[in-house]
Design a protein around this motif. Structure first.
Motif, PDB file in Angstrom:
ATOM      1  N   ALA A 235       0.689  -1.167  -0.043  1.00 44.39           N
ATOM      2  CA  ALA A 235       0.014   0.019   0.120  1.00 44.39           C
ATOM      3  C   ALA A 235       0.859   1.144   0.098  1.00 44.39           C
ATOM      4  CB  ALA A 235      -0.988   0.034   1.310  1.00 44.39           C
ATOM      5  N   VAL A 236       0.333   2.189  -0.505  1.00 47.54           N
ATOM      6  CA  VAL A 236       0.946   3.796  -0.081  1.00 47.54           C
ATOM      7  C   VAL A 236       0.042   4.431   0.492  1.00 47.54           C
ATOM      8  CG1 VAL A 236       0.038   4.221  -2.633  1.00 47.54           C
ATOM      9  CG2 VAL A 236       1.978   5.323  -1.688  1.00 47.54           C
ATOM     10  N   ALA A 237       0.633   5.341   1.400  1.00 45.03           N
ATOM     11  CA  ALA A 237      -0.467   6.154   2.071  1.00 45.03           C
ATOM     12  C   ALA A 237       0.403   7.635   2.285  1.00 45.03           C
ATOM     13  CB  ALA A 237      -0.420   5.440   3.471  1.00 45.03           C
ATOM     14  N   VAL A 238      -0.626   8.610   2.727  1.00 47.05           N
ATOM     15  CA  VAL A 238       0.269   9.923   2.760  1.00 47.05           C
ATOM     16  C   VAL A 238      -0.351  10.313   4.293  1.00 47.05           C
ATOM     17  CG1 VAL A 238       0.067  12.238   2.438  1.00 47.05           C
ATOM     18  CG2 VAL A 238       0.219  10.442   0.534  1.00 47.05           C
ATOM     19  N   SER A 239       0.327  10.775   5.290  1.00 42.76           N
ATOM     20  CA  SER A 239      -0.173  11.020   6.507  1.00 42.76           C
ATOM     21  C   SER A 239       0.233  12.721   6.623  1.00 42.76           C
ATOM     22  CB  SER A 239       0.422  10.126   7.589  1.00 42.76           C
ATOM     23  OG  SER A 239       1.654  10.126   7.795  1.00 42.76           O
ATOM     24  N   LYS A 240      -0.233  13.250   7.737  1.00 42.05           N
ATOM     25  CA  LYS A 240      -0.055  14.609   7.921  1.00 42.05           C
ATOM     26  C   LYS A 240       1.017  14.201   9.247  1.00 42.05           C
ATOM     27  CE  LYS A 240      -3.156  17.860   7.734  1.00 42.05           C
ATOM     28  NZ  LYS A 240      -4.173  18.918   8.547  1.00 42.05           N
ATOM     29  N   GLU A 241       2.161  14.864   9.353  1.00 45.06           N
ATOM     30  CA  GLU A 241       3.418  14.620  10.294  1.00 45.06           C
ATOM     31  C   GLU A 241       3.531  15.960  10.892  1.00 45.06           C
ATOM     32  OE1 GLU A 241       2.739  10.811  10.097  1.00 45.06           O
ATOM     33  OE2 GLU A 241       3.992  11.687  11.519  1.00 45.06           O
ATOM     34  N   PRO A 242       3.929  15.841  12.224  1.00 46.44           N
ATOM     35  CA  PRO A 242       4.290  17.126  13.115  1.00 46.44           C
ATOM     36  C   PRO A 242       5.356  17.839  12.336  1.00 46.44           C
ATOM     37  CG  PRO A 242       4.443  15.266  14.525  1.00 46.44           C
ATOM     38  CD  PRO A 242       3.761  14.717  13.071  1.00 46.44           C
ATOM     39  N   ASP A 243       6.269  17.115  11.939  1.00 47.71           N
ATOM     40  CA  ASP A 243       7.456  17.572  10.931  1.00 47.71           C
ATOM     41  C   ASP A 243       8.128  16.438  10.236  1.00 47.71           C
ATOM     42  OD1 ASP A 243       9.289  17.190  14.313  1.00 47.71           O
ATOM     43  OD2 ASP A 243       9.302  15.660  12.385  1.00 47.71           O
TER      44      ASP A 243
END
Ligand SMILES: [Zn+2]
Lengths: 259, 187
Positions: A235-243
Motif C-alpha cells: 500500500a501507499v499512504a500519505v499522513s500528516k506529520e508534525p514535522d
C-alpha cells in the motif's frame, strides 16, 4: 403529427424521444398553457410519494450505496449550466452509472487498518535521511509516459476528506521513482508536512515528504533506490506529520491506496 | 426543516461527505419505500437509490432552492430515475396488482421523517377516497409512469381524454387532501 400541447403528460413522464423533448421544451417557452399544466401536475402529484407504505431497506444498503457514491468523482462546483425547468430528467440519458461497483469501504477499511497497524508499530526504521522536503512550486513533476515507463499508478483517497492524490511508480533508466501529486490538501501549520509511506506488511517506509501550496496542491518525486530492493509493496499512504522527521506515522493517515 | 436540507445540500456541494450521509439517512427509507411502490422490486430500489445519490454527489442533478423544497426535488429525481430503470428492465411490465402486502409493521417506521409522518395518513386516506378508475389513473400515470397512449390502452379510453381524466382525478385527490387536513386542523 401530434400537436405539441398534447405531449405534456409524456413530457412529464419522460416518455419523449430526445428530439421530441427538445422540441417540446422549445414549445414550452412560448406556450404558457403547457407551462401551467406542467406546474399543476407537479403540484398535484408532489405529495403522492408520501402515500408509500414504509419498507425497511435491506441490511447494509447504506454502506453499499454510499460506498458506490464516494467512489465517484468529487462534486464539481463551478459548472455553468443553470438549473432549467424540468431538468430533473434531462440529464438522465447522458450518464452512465457504473452498475454494481460494490467495493464500498475498501479504502476506509484500509485506512483504518493502517492507523491501527502503524500506531502499534514500534520499529525504529533506519534513518536514511536522504529525502528532502520538496516544495510543490514551481512545477509538480510531470509524469511523462512517453519516455519513462509507468509501472503502476493508483489513486489515493481518504475518508472525510477531499484530499486525493495520484501515485505513480515510474521506471526511469533502471531506476524506480515514486511520484505523488496531491490536491485539495488542507493547509499545514508550523512544521507540519505531508509524509508519503510505502507499506509492506505492517512496516511503513518513508517515501517522500511534501507540503501544500496555497492551492492545496503538493507533489514529490522519490527515488526508490533508497528503499530495500525487490519488495512487493502492499500500500501507499500519505499522513500528516508534525514535522519532516517522523520515522513512523505519528499523525493521521490522510489518504491511502492499496498497490 | 427544508432549510436544514438546503444547508446540508450546500455543504455536500462543498465536498462534505457527512452532509451527504445526513441527507441519505434522512431520506433513505422514504425513497426506498417510494421506489418499492413504483417497482415492487427490492434490487431495483437499491440500484435506484445508488444512482440518485450519485447524481446528487456528482451534481449531475442540481438542486436549486428557488424551485421549491429539497424533498420534492429529491423524490422527483428518484421517480425519474426509477421510471428510467424500470423501462430498461423489460421484466417490469405493467401490472395492475394492488399493493396489498405491507411488508413491515408500521410502528415507528415513519418517525424518522416528520414530513412523511404528517402526510402519509392523509395521502393514503385521500387516495382511498378516489373511485377505482381515478385510482387507476393516478397509479398508471404517476406510479407507473406510463405514456399517454399506454394509459389510454389500459383504461380503454380515447387518447385525447386521458389528460382530462387524469387532471380530474388529481384534482379530486387534492380536494380530499384539503378536506382531510381541514378536518385535522378543526379537531
Ligand atoms: Zn402548449
Amino acid at each position: 403529427m401530434r400537436n405539441e400541447c398534447d405531449k405534456v403528460l409524456d413530457y412529464f413522464n419522460d416518455q419523449l424521444s430526445e428530439n421530441e423533448k427538445a422540441q417540446f421544451e422549445q414549445h414550452l417557452e412560448s406556450c404558457s398553457e403547457c407551462r401551467e399544466e406542467l406546474e399543476e401536475l407537479r403540484e398535484l402529484t408532489a405529495d403522492l410519494p408520501f402515500s408509500s407504505e414504509p419498507v425497511d431497506p435491506p441490511e447494509g444498503m447504506k454502506d453499499r450505496v454510499l460506498g458506490a457514491v464516494f467512489e465517484e468523482d468529487e462534486p464539481v462546483s463551478n459548472e455553468e449550466d443553470p438549473v432549467v425547468y424540468m431538468d430533473e430528467h434531462r440529464e438522465q440519458k447522458q450518464e452512465q452509472v457504473p452498475k454494481q461497483s460494490k467495493r464500498p469501504w475498501v479504502v476506509r477499511g484500509l485506512a483504518a487498518a493502517l492507523i491501527l497497524s502503524l500506531v502499534g508499530n514500534l520499529y525504529a526504521l533506519t534513518n536514511n535521511g536522504q529525502e528532502q522536503v520538496s516544495d510543490p512550486e514551481p512545477e509538480p513533476p510531470q509524469i511523462e509516459e512517453s519516455t519513462d515507463q509507468v509501472a503502476k499508478r493508483v489513486q489515493l483517497k481518504g475518508e472525510n476528506t477531499q484530499a486525493n492524490a495520484t501515485a505513480a511508480m515510474i521506471r526511469q533508466n533502471e531506476k524506480e521513482l515514486l511520484t505523488i501529486q496531491a490536491e485539495q490538501l488542507t493547509p499545514l501549520q508550523g512544521e507540519e508536512v505531508y509524509q508519503v509511506w510505502l507499506i509492506q506488511g505492517e512496516t511503513p517506509y518513508r517515501a517522500g515528504t511534501f507540503v501544500a501550496n496555497e492551492n492545496g496542491e503538493g507533489a514529490v518525486a522519490f527515488s526508490m533506490d533508497q528503499l530495500p530492493e525487490d519488495v512487493e509493496w502492499d500500500a501507499v499512504a500519505v499522513s500528516k506529520e508534525p514535522d519532516a522527521n517522523s520515522e513512523t506515522p505519528q499523525g493521521e493517515v490522510v489518504m491511502s491506496s492499496s498497490l | 426543516m427544508s432549510n436544514r436540507d438546503a444547508e446540508l445540500y450546500q455543504k455536500m456541494i462543498d465536498g462534505d461527505k457527512q452532509s451527504l450521509e445526513a441527507l441519505y439517512d434522512k431520506y433513505e427509507k422514504l425513497l426506498y419505500s417510494f421506489v418499492i411502490k413504483l417497482s415492487s422490486d427490492e434490487t431495483l430500489a437499491e440500484e435506484v437509490l445508488q444512482e440518485v445519490f450519485i447524481k446528487l454527489w456528482t451534481q449531475k442533478a442540481k438542486y436549486d432552492n428557488t424551485k421549491g423544497k429539497f424533498s420534492s426535488w429529491l423524490v422527483t429525481i428518484t421517480r425519474y430515475t426509477a421510471i428510467d430503470q424500470i423501462r430498461g428492465n423489460k421484466k417490469h411490465n405493467v401490472s395492475l396488482q394492488e399493493e396489498t402486502d405491507v411488508p413491515e409493521e408500521q410502528t415507528q417506521s415513519t418517525e424518522d421523517l416528520v414530513e412523511w409522518k404528517e402526510k402519509s395518513a392523509v395521502m393514503k386516506q385521500a387516495v382511498q377516497k378516489l373511485s377505482d378508475d381515478q385510482k387507476q389513473m393516478v397509479d398508471l400515470f404517476y406510479f407507473k409512469g406510463l405514456s399517454q397512449s399506454k394509459i389510454a390502452e389500459q383504461c380503454n379510453l380515447p387518447l385525447g381524454t386521458v389528460k382530462g381524466r387524469l387532471r380530474l382525478a388529481l384534482k379530486h385527490l387534492k380536494e380530499h387532501v384539503s378536506a382531510l387536513e381541514g378536518g385535522i386542523r378543526d379537531a
